[in-house]
Design a protein around this motif. Structure first.
Motif, PDB file in Angstrom:
ATOM      1  N   PRO A   1     -29.563   2.084   7.319  1.00  0.00           N
ATOM      2  CA  PRO A   1     -29.304   0.634   7.286  1.00  0.00           C
ATOM      3  C   PRO A   1     -30.594  -0.189   7.264  1.00  0.00           C
ATOM      4  O   PRO A   1     -30.653  -1.226   6.589  1.00  0.00           O
ATOM      5  CB  PRO A   1     -28.512   0.401   8.571  1.00  0.00           C
ATOM      6  N   LYS A   2     -31.622   0.270   7.975  1.00  0.00           N
ATOM      7  CA  LYS A   2     -32.899  -0.458   7.971  1.00  0.00           C
ATOM      8  C   LYS A   2     -33.532  -0.437   6.587  1.00  0.00           C
ATOM      9  O   LYS A   2     -34.114  -1.437   6.144  1.00  0.00           O
ATOM     10  CB  LYS A   2     -33.851   0.150   9.008  1.00  0.00           C
ATOM     11  N   GLN A   3     -33.436   0.707   5.900  1.00  0.00           N
ATOM     12  CA  GLN A   3     -33.999   0.794   4.553  1.00  0.00           C
ATOM     13  C   GLN A   3     -33.241  -0.099   3.576  1.00  0.00           C
ATOM     14  O   GLN A   3     -33.849  -0.743   2.719  1.00  0.00           O
ATOM     15  CB  GLN A   3     -33.981   2.247   4.085  1.00  0.00           C
ATOM     16  N   ILE A   4     -31.922  -0.135   3.712  1.00  0.00           N
ATOM     17  CA  ILE A   4     -31.124  -1.003   2.848  1.00  0.00           C
ATOM     18  C   ILE A   4     -31.496  -2.462   3.088  1.00  0.00           C
ATOM     19  O   ILE A   4     -31.647  -3.246   2.148  1.00  0.00           O
ATOM     20  CB  ILE A   4     -29.614  -0.784   3.099  1.00  0.00           C
ATOM     21  N   LYS A   5     -31.667  -2.834   4.344  1.00  0.00           N
ATOM     22  CA  LYS A   5     -32.039  -4.213   4.678  1.00  0.00           C
ATOM     23  C   LYS A   5     -33.414  -4.558   4.126  1.00  0.00           C
ATOM     24  O   LYS A   5     -33.619  -5.654   3.586  1.00  0.00           O
ATOM     25  CB  LYS A   5     -32.012  -4.412   6.200  1.00  0.00           C
ATOM     26  N   PHE A   6     -34.371  -3.626   4.243  1.00  0.00           N
ATOM     27  CA  PHE A   6     -35.715  -3.865   3.718  1.00  0.00           C
ATOM     28  C   PHE A   6     -35.682  -4.021   2.198  1.00  0.00           C
ATOM     29  O   PHE A   6     -36.301  -4.936   1.640  1.00  0.00           O
ATOM     30  CB  PHE A   6     -36.643  -2.714   4.100  1.00  0.00           C
TER      31      PHE A   6
ATOM     32  N   LEU B   1       0.831  -1.188   0.000  1.00  0.00           N
ATOM     33  CA  LEU B   1       0.000   0.000   0.000  1.00  0.00           C
ATOM     34  C   LEU B   1       0.872   1.246   0.000  1.00  0.00           C
ATOM     35  O   LEU B   1       1.777   1.377   0.821  1.00  0.00           O
ATOM     36  CB  LEU B   1      -0.916   0.018   1.235  1.00  0.00           C
ATOM     37  N   PRO B   2       0.618   2.200  -0.916  1.00  0.00           N
ATOM     38  CA  PRO B   2       1.407   3.413  -0.954  1.00  0.00           C
ATOM     39  C   PRO B   2       1.031   4.332   0.190  1.00  0.00           C
ATOM     40  O   PRO B   2      -0.005   4.171   0.821  1.00  0.00           O
ATOM     41  CB  PRO B   2       1.029   4.029  -2.313  1.00  0.00           C
ATOM     42  N   LEU B   3       1.890   5.321   0.418  1.00  0.00           N
ATOM     43  CA  LEU B   3       1.630   6.262   1.504  1.00  0.00           C
ATOM     44  C   LEU B   3       0.441   7.154   1.192  1.00  0.00           C
ATOM     45  O   LEU B   3      -0.282   7.578   2.076  1.00  0.00           O
ATOM     46  CB  LEU B   3       2.886   7.113   1.767  1.00  0.00           C
ATOM     47  N   SER B   4       0.214   7.462  -0.068  1.00  0.00           N
ATOM     48  CA  SER B   4      -0.916   8.315  -0.422  1.00  0.00           C
ATOM     49  C   SER B   4      -1.404   7.955  -1.814  1.00  0.00           C
ATOM     50  O   SER B   4      -0.628   7.695  -2.713  1.00  0.00           O
ATOM     51  CB  SER B   4      -0.515   9.795  -0.385  1.00  0.00           C
ATOM     52  N   THR B   5      -2.717   7.916  -1.978  1.00  0.00           N
ATOM     53  CA  THR B   5      -3.345   7.694  -3.275  1.00  0.00           C
ATOM     54  C   THR B   5      -4.570   8.585  -3.325  1.00  0.00           C
ATOM     55  O   THR B   5      -4.796   9.419  -2.469  1.00  0.00           O
ATOM     56  CB  THR B   5      -3.769   6.221  -3.457  1.00  0.00           C
ATOM     57  N   GLU B   6      -5.369   8.377  -4.351  1.00  0.00           N
ATOM     58  CA  GLU B   6      -6.622   9.103  -4.417  1.00  0.00           C
ATOM     59  C   GLU B   6      -7.489   8.722  -3.217  1.00  0.00           C
ATOM     60  O   GLU B   6      -7.459   7.593  -2.744  1.00  0.00           O
ATOM     61  CB  GLU B   6      -7.352   8.772  -5.726  1.00  0.00           C
ATOM     62  N   HIS B   7      -8.293   9.687  -2.770  1.00  0.00           N
ATOM     63  CA  HIS B   7      -9.165   9.420  -1.624  1.00  0.00           C
ATOM     64  C   HIS B   7     -10.613   9.434  -2.061  1.00  0.00           C
ATOM     65  O   HIS B   7     -11.091  10.400  -2.650  1.00  0.00           O
ATOM     66  CB  HIS B   7      -8.952  10.460  -0.523  1.00  0.00           C
ATOM     67  N   TYR B   8     -11.320   8.345  -1.778  1.00  0.00           N
ATOM     68  CA  TYR B   8     -12.732   8.230  -2.144  1.00  0.00           C
ATOM     69  C   TYR B   8     -13.587   8.942  -1.109  1.00  0.00           C
ATOM     70  O   TYR B   8     -13.462   8.688   0.095  1.00  0.00           O
ATOM     71  CB  TYR B   8     -13.113   6.744  -2.225  1.00  0.00           C
ATOM     72  N   ILE B   9     -14.475   9.852  -1.584  1.00  0.00           N
ATOM     73  CA  ILE B   9     -15.244  10.674  -0.650  1.00  0.00           C
ATOM     74  C   ILE B   9     -16.523  10.000  -0.176  1.00  0.00           C
ATOM     75  O   ILE B   9     -17.174  10.471   0.762  1.00  0.00           O
ATOM     76  CB  ILE B   9     -15.608  12.032  -1.283  1.00  0.00           C
ATOM     77  N   GLY B  10     -16.919   8.901  -0.796  1.00  0.00           N
ATOM     78  CA  GLY B  10     -18.176   8.260  -0.427  1.00  0.00           C
ATOM     79  C   GLY B  10     -18.092   7.487   0.875  1.00  0.00           C
ATOM     80  O   GLY B  10     -17.011   7.128   1.342  1.00  0.00           O
ATOM     81  N   ASN B  11     -19.266   7.218   1.461  1.00  0.00           N
ATOM     82  CA  ASN B  11     -19.299   6.434   2.701  1.00  0.00           C
ATOM     83  C   ASN B  11     -20.340   5.321   2.626  1.00  0.00           C
ATOM     84  O   ASN B  11     -20.745   4.769   3.636  1.00  0.00           O
ATOM     85  CB  ASN B  11     -19.610   7.348   3.897  1.00  0.00           C
ATOM     86  N   GLU B  12     -20.756   4.999   1.379  1.00  0.00           N
ATOM     87  CA  GLU B  12     -21.861   4.057   1.222  1.00  0.00           C
ATOM     88  C   GLU B  12     -21.411   2.605   1.104  1.00  0.00           C
ATOM     89  O   GLU B  12     -22.256   1.690   1.148  1.00  0.00           O
ATOM     90  CB  GLU B  12     -22.688   4.432  -0.013  1.00  0.00           C
ATOM     91  N   LEU B  13     -20.119   2.350   0.949  1.00  0.00           N
ATOM     92  CA  LEU B  13     -19.663   0.991   0.674  1.00  0.00           C
ATOM     93  C   LEU B  13     -20.014   0.025   1.801  1.00  0.00           C
ATOM     94  O   LEU B  13     -20.491  -1.083   1.552  1.00  0.00           O
ATOM     95  CB  LEU B  13     -18.156   0.984   0.414  1.00  0.00           C
ATOM     96  N   SER B  14     -19.771   0.432   3.030  1.00  0.00           N
ATOM     97  CA  SER B  14     -20.115  -0.433   4.161  1.00  0.00           C
ATOM     98  C   SER B  14     -21.620  -0.558   4.316  1.00  0.00           C
ATOM     99  O   SER B  14     -22.130  -1.594   4.780  1.00  0.00           O
ATOM    100  CB  SER B  14     -19.493   0.104   5.450  1.00  0.00           C
ATOM    101  N   LEU B  15     -22.354   0.482   3.886  1.00  0.00           N
ATOM    102  CA  LEU B  15     -23.815   0.464   3.981  1.00  0.00           C
ATOM    103  C   LEU B  15     -24.408  -0.592   3.049  1.00  0.00           C
ATOM    104  O   LEU B  15     -25.329  -1.324   3.419  1.00  0.00           O
ATOM    105  CB  LEU B  15     -24.367   1.850   3.636  1.00  0.00           C
ATOM    106  N   PHE B  16     -23.858  -0.688   1.842  1.00  0.00           N
ATOM    107  CA  PHE B  16     -24.380  -1.627   0.854  1.00  0.00           C
ATOM    108  C   PHE B  16     -23.667  -2.983   0.875  1.00  0.00           C
ATOM    109  O   PHE B  16     -24.051  -3.883   0.134  1.00  0.00           O
ATOM    110  CB  PHE B  16     -24.280  -1.029  -0.552  1.00  0.00           C
ATOM    111  N   GLU B  17     -22.656  -3.112   1.725  1.00  0.00           N
ATOM    112  CA  GLU B  17     -21.895  -4.352   1.765  1.00  0.00           C
ATOM    113  C   GLU B  17     -22.763  -5.555   2.108  1.00  0.00           C
ATOM    114  O   GLU B  17     -22.548  -6.669   1.622  1.00  0.00           O
ATOM    115  CB  GLU B  17     -20.754  -4.226   2.785  1.00  0.00           C
ATOM    116  N   LYS B  18     -23.789  -5.322   2.931  1.00  0.00           N
ATOM    117  CA  LYS B  18     -24.633  -6.431   3.386  1.00  0.00           C
ATOM    118  C   LYS B  18     -25.849  -6.658   2.484  1.00  0.00           C
ATOM    119  O   LYS B  18     -26.758  -7.401   2.861  1.00  0.00           O
ATOM    120  CB  LYS B  18     -25.084  -6.180   4.825  1.00  0.00           C
ATOM    121  N   ALA B  19     -25.869  -6.018   1.319  1.00  0.00           N
ATOM    122  CA  ALA B  19     -26.968  -6.223   0.370  1.00  0.00           C
ATOM    123  C   ALA B  19     -26.737  -7.539  -0.373  1.00  0.00           C
ATOM    124  O   ALA B  19     -26.445  -7.575  -1.578  1.00  0.00           O
ATOM    125  CB  ALA B  19     -27.057  -5.050  -0.598  1.00  0.00           C
TER     126      ALA B  19
END
Length: 241
Positions: free
Chosen positions: A204-209, A4-22
């Motif tokens: 998270p409840k809406q994603i689960k539903f 892993l490099p010391l610095s790369t592009e930074h992803y601004i989203g936060n939805e990945l963990s939210l949709f991980e359980k879909a």
């Protein structure tokens, strides 16, 4: 596996963990992709490895995850270190442009990634150059610009797509194998949310539903409406032999 490099592009989203359980959603669209996930597979924008866990079954000769954000890539690195991903999986922290064209791939896929790329046509043209003859390019994106919300903007979406928009972004030399809308029932729910609830961020409840109740219905209704509308667009294109 790359370090892993010391610095790369930074992803601004936060939805990945939210949709991980879909899980149902991943299994559904994965059923459309699996016939093409053979030999050498390149997954662009692999994020935290949720799609890789769902689709990479170890039968592939190679599965290369490309992710420009070192923080997200560290999650994939942990999955590799703990053997939660098959031995055929590897990680490259960077972008598609970093890869040498001398080793073409049989399948290149972008799962909810292209909408984050400003110049989508140039990106897909570059992907086409990395395809082997008869290789396939798979792109899944969110549908309909009229559904664009503050949530889309917050996680770095430049646009949402119609089927015709995505087809225009695909390399013109490619042969279109499939161009489908998916999740027709989910589209109805999203439309109702847009008009009635006006809630920008899913909970998270809406994603689960959605995943547990609506996606199974969409598997049926998508066939009935012949994939003419849905919450996502899927295009699978082939490079001529």
């Amino acid at each position: 596996m790359d370090s892993l490099p010391l610095s790369t592009e930074h992803y601004i989203g936060n939805e990945l963990s939210l949709f991980e359980k879909a899980v149902n959603w991943k299994v559904y669209y994965g059923s459309k992709l699996k016939p093409y996930l053979k030999n050498r597979v390149l997954e662009v924008g692999a994020g935290i490895g949720g799609t890789t866990l769902s689709l990479c079954d170890g039968s592939q000769k190679e599965w290369l995850c490309v992710e420009p954000d070192a923080s997200l890539a560290s999650d994939i690195s942990k999955l590799l270190e703990t053997k939660k991903l098959p031995d055929c999986c590897h990680l490259h922290v960077g972008t598609l442009a970093d890869l040498p064209p001398q080793a073409p791939f049989d399948t290149i896929m972008y799962i909810d990634v292209v909408e984050h790329i400003e110049d989508d046509r140039s990106e897909l043209a570059l992907a086409y150059e990395h395809l082997a003859p008869k290789g396939v390019l798979i792109v899944l994106v969110p549908a309909y610009q009229w559904l664009y919300s503050p949530f889309d903007k917050a996680i770095g979406h430049y646009r949402r797509y119609t089927r015709s928009m995505l087809l225009k972004a695909m390399p013109p030399q490619s042969k279109i194998l499939h161009a489908w809308y998916l999740d027709s029932f989910g589209l109805l729910a999203s439309s109702a949310n847009k008009v009635l609830l006006k809630q920008s961020n899913p909970t998270p409840k809406q994603i689960k539903f959605w995943d547990s109740m609506l996606v199974p219905v969409s598997k049926v209704t998508d066939k009935i409406v012949q994939h003419r509308f849905g919450k996502s667009v899927l295009v699978i294109a082939q490079k001529p032999g």
